[in-house]
Design a protein around this motif. Structure first.
Motif, PDB file in Angstrom:
ATOM      1  N   GLY A  38      54.042  32.729  85.395  1.00 25.35           N
ATOM      2  CA  GLY A  38      54.895  31.688  84.837  1.00 25.35           C
ATOM      3  C   GLY A  38      54.178  30.753  83.888  1.00 25.35           C
ATOM      4  N   LEU A  39      52.843  30.833  83.844  1.00 26.23           N
ATOM      5  CA  LEU A  39      52.066  29.970  82.962  1.00 26.23           C
ATOM      6  C   LEU A  39      51.758  30.631  81.622  1.00 26.23           C
ATOM      7  CD1 LEU A  39      49.532  28.590  85.602  1.00 26.23           C
ATOM      8  CD2 LEU A  39      51.739  27.636  84.906  1.00 26.23           C
ATOM      9  N   ALA A  40      52.219  31.865  81.450  1.00 29.45           N
ATOM     10  CA  ALA A  40      51.997  32.576  80.193  1.00 29.45           C
ATOM     11  C   ALA A  40      52.960  32.072  79.122  1.00 29.45           C
ATOM     12  CB  ALA A  40      52.175  34.077  80.397  1.00 29.45           C
ATOM     13  N   GLY A  41      52.450  31.935  77.909  1.00 28.43           N
ATOM     14  CA  GLY A  41      53.294  31.602  76.771  1.00 28.43           C
ATOM     15  C   GLY A  41      53.850  30.192  76.759  1.00 28.43           C
ATOM     16  N   LEU A  42      53.276  29.283  77.540  1.00 29.00           N
ATOM     17  CA  LEU A  42      53.755  27.908  77.528  1.00 29.00           C
ATOM     18  C   LEU A  42      53.464  27.246  76.186  1.00 29.00           C
ATOM     19  CD1 LEU A  42      52.524  26.621  81.012  1.00 29.00           C
ATOM     20  CD2 LEU A  42      54.852  27.286  80.384  1.00 29.00           C
ATOM     21  N   ASP A  43      54.311  26.325  75.804  1.00 35.04           N
ATOM     22  CA  ASP A  43      54.079  25.520  74.607  1.00 35.04           C
ATOM     23  C   ASP A  43      53.293  24.277  75.038  1.00 35.04           C
ATOM     24  OD1 ASP A  43      54.106  24.257  72.162  1.00 35.04           O
ATOM     25  OD2 ASP A  43      56.188  23.582  72.320  1.00 35.04           O
ATOM     26  N   SER A  63      46.037  15.678  82.762  1.00 35.58           N
ATOM     27  CA  SER A  63      45.982  16.216  81.405  1.00 35.58           C
ATOM     28  C   SER A  63      45.506  17.659  81.441  1.00 35.58           C
ATOM     29  CB  SER A  63      45.035  15.378  80.538  1.00 35.58           C
ATOM     30  OG  SER A  63      45.490  14.049  80.422  1.00 35.58           O
ATOM     31  N   VAL A  64      46.011  18.444  80.517  1.00 32.07           N
ATOM     32  CA  VAL A  64      45.598  19.845  80.410  1.00 32.07           C
ATOM     33  C   VAL A  64      44.284  19.901  79.642  1.00 32.07           C
ATOM     34  CG1 VAL A  64      46.186  22.128  79.523  1.00 32.07           C
ATOM     35  CG2 VAL A  64      47.981  20.660  80.488  1.00 32.07           C
ATOM     36  N   TRP A  65      43.267  20.434  80.294  1.00 25.96           N
ATOM     37  CA  TRP A  65      41.951  20.591  79.663  1.00 25.96           C
ATOM     38  C   TRP A  65      41.963  21.790  78.714  1.00 25.96           C
ATOM     39  CZ3 TRP A  65      37.554  18.498  78.385  1.00 25.96           C
ATOM     40  CH2 TRP A  65      36.367  19.223  78.313  1.00 25.96           C
ATOM     41  N   ARG A  66      42.459  22.900  79.206  1.00 25.50           N
ATOM     42  CA  ARG A  66      42.604  24.094  78.383  1.00 25.50           C
ATOM     43  C   ARG A  66      43.830  24.877  78.838  1.00 25.50           C
ATOM     44  NH1 ARG A  66      36.686  24.821  79.146  1.00 25.50           N
ATOM     45  NH2 ARG A  66      35.664  24.082  77.252  1.00 25.50           N
ATOM     46  N   HIS A  67      44.421  25.621  77.896  1.00 28.50           N
ATOM     47  CA  HIS A  67      45.530  26.516  78.218  1.00 28.50           C
ATOM     48  C   HIS A  67      45.219  27.895  77.682  1.00 28.50           C
ATOM     49  CE1 HIS A  67      49.553  28.386  77.090  1.00 28.50           C
ATOM     50  NE2 HIS A  67      49.512  28.425  78.404  1.00 28.50           N
ATOM     51  N   ASP A  68      45.342  28.883  78.531  1.00 30.47           N
ATOM     52  CA  ASP A  68      45.187  30.283  78.142  1.00 30.47           C
ATOM     53  C   ASP A  68      46.586  30.878  78.045  1.00 30.47           C
ATOM     54  OD1 ASP A  68      44.824  33.011  77.989  1.00 30.47           O
ATOM     55  OD2 ASP A  68      43.208  33.075  79.465  1.00 30.47           O
ATOM     56  N   PRO A  69      47.036  31.241  76.842  1.00 28.84           N
ATOM     57  CA  PRO A  69      48.407  31.745  76.682  1.00 28.84           C
ATOM     58  C   PRO A  69      48.710  32.975  77.524  1.00 28.84           C
ATOM     59  CG  PRO A  69      47.431  31.229  74.548  1.00 28.84           C
ATOM     60  CD  PRO A  69      46.327  31.153  75.551  1.00 28.84           C
ATOM     61  N   SER A  70      47.677  33.679  77.989  1.00 33.01           N
ATOM     62  CA  SER A  70      47.933  34.858  78.812  1.00 33.01           C
ATOM     63  C   SER A  70      48.401  34.488  80.217  1.00 33.01           C
ATOM     64  CB  SER A  70      46.666  35.728  78.908  1.00 33.01           C
ATOM     65  OG  SER A  70      45.647  35.067  79.635  1.00 33.01           O
TER      66      SER A  70
END
Length: 229
Positions: A38-43, A63-70
């Motif tokens: 469910g965390l894939a492809g978040l904006d 706060s989000v430190w990093r986001h991995d689109p996968s």
């Protein structure tokens, strides 16, 4: 109400993930990596936050430190000396634990088109700053001041050499911004303790001539309170 009965409702309101990494990143912060389909492809815009269920129905904002689109988000959770459900969760969460979190939100975000970028805050702001700084190119015009309790509390930020690093108990953050004297015309990102945020904003607007609309503020906490969200 038993958790099993709440799950269908929570599934509508939150995303599920599993902690796949939990390790110190500074003396008082842990980096948590949460992975899930469910965390894939978040904006996710640099500077945004997620609200995490840290026990029962208690929500805390990070706060989000990093986001991995996968399909992963990384958070950095500060261990507050005064405790509280968020600090307890941050200390105790382990690899393999299930986590529920809301979708990324918030308007305290990077303005990539700005002529220059000024950052002012402390530990609770540095995670958002890290996401913003990582999104800026090498040639971006960057300045600012970040205060921590000690050098061991400094997050590894991109462009860190362009920031003034303060140790708490020395030069105050408002005085550091006044000394830095950034010229108006860019965007300032000011976050952290509520009264300090207000004081820094006053320095920028009243003393240095910044347009109020160019100073983005985010008061994350205030003395005697567990958080402002």
């Amino acid at each position: 109400m038993p958790t099993a009965l709440l799950n269908p409702v929570l599934d509508l309101l939150t995303l599920r993930g599993t902690v796949t990494a939990a390790e110190p990143i500074t003396a008082r912060m842990r980096r948590l990596r949460v992975e899930g389909d469910g965390l894939a492809g978040l904006d996710v815009r640099p500077g945004q936050q997620v609200r995490v269920l840290v026990g029962g129905l208690t929500l805390r904002t990070y706060s989000v430190w990093r986001h991995d689109p996968s399909g992963a988000v990384e958070l950095c959770v500060l261990d507050h000396s005064e405790g509280g459900p968020g600090a307890s969760w941050g200390r105790s969460v382990r690899v393999g634990d299930q986590v529920r979190l809301r979708r990324p939100e918030g308007t305290f975000t990077l303005r990539p088109e700005a002529a220059h970028h000024v950052f002012a805050g402390e530990e609770t702001a540095s995670v958002a700053f890290g996401a913003m700084l990582a999104a800026l190119p090498e040639g971006a015009r960057i300045s600012g001041a970040v205060e921590t309790a000690s050098a061991a509390d400094r997050l590894p930020l991109a462009h860190a050499d362009r920031l003034d690093w303060l140790t708490r108990g020395g030069t105050s953050l408002p005085d550091a911004v006044r000394r830095l004297a950034p010229e108006p015309g860019g965007i300032a990102y000011v976050a952290g303790e509520a009264r300090t945020v207000q004081a820094v904003r006053q320095v920028l607007v009243r003393d240095l001539g910044w347009d109020r609309r160019s100073v983005l503020t985010k008061p994350f906490w205030a003395p005697g309170k567990r958080g402002l969200e």
